[in-house]
Design a protein around this motif. Sequence first.
Motif, PDB file in Angstrom:
ATOM      1  N   SER A 196     -12.451 -14.395  29.181  1.00  0.00           N
ATOM      2  CA  SER A 196     -12.066 -14.032  30.539  1.00  0.00           C
ATOM      3  C   SER A 196     -12.743 -12.744  30.980  1.00  0.00           C
TER       4      SER A 196
ATOM      5  N   ARG B 172      -4.471  -8.509  34.649  1.00  0.00           N
ATOM      6  CA  ARG B 172      -3.254  -9.305  34.522  1.00  0.00           C
ATOM      7  C   ARG B 172      -3.662 -10.753  34.366  1.00  0.00           C
ATOM      8  N   GLU B 173      -2.752 -11.583  33.963  1.00  0.00           N
ATOM      9  CA  GLU B 173      -3.049 -13.002  33.794  1.00  0.00           C
ATOM     10  C   GLU B 173      -2.714 -13.739  35.087  1.00  0.00           C
TER      11      GLU B 173
ATOM     12  N   GLU C  98      -8.371 -20.499  28.080  1.00  0.00           N
ATOM     13  CA  GLU C  98      -8.055 -20.093  29.448  1.00  0.00           C
ATOM     14  C   GLU C  98      -8.032 -21.271  30.413  1.00  0.00           C
TER      15      GLU C  98
ATOM     16  N   ALA D 215      -5.175 -20.091  32.950  1.00  0.00           N
ATOM     17  CA  ALA D 215      -4.481 -18.811  32.787  1.00  0.00           C
ATOM     18  C   ALA D 215      -5.565 -17.830  32.358  1.00  0.00           C
TER      19      ALA D 215
ATOM     20  N   GLY E 215      -7.229 -13.908  32.394  1.00  0.00           N
ATOM     21  CA  GLY E 215      -7.032 -12.476  32.543  1.00  0.00           C
ATOM     22  C   GLY E 215      -8.160 -11.868  33.358  1.00  0.00           C
TER      23      GLY E 215
END
Length: 88
Positions: free
Chosen positions: A3, A11-12, A41, A56, A58
């Motif tokens: 990511s 933040r995610e 991710e 998801a 980051g």
Amino acid sequence: MSSPVGTATVREWAFVLYPEGEPTSEQSDRFDQADALAGGEIGWERDQQGTRFPCAVGASSWETAVAWAVERLGELGVPVARVEAAGE
């Protein structure tokens, strides 16, 4: 590549990517074997409504997270038609 992480607060971000069409078996195979996606991710789900890629990621912003995930799928030949925030 994992990511996108910079010096800003990370933040995610949770969202779902929907492909322009159903991925071919060749695209599915590339996705399953992609080292770039091994970090988890980007997921892959298929049901009677079609295929979607829950994510998801980051990142410092939602836009950065989405751009990163769209680029990863693009590298595998899977163009994205739309993005939805998780829970929509």
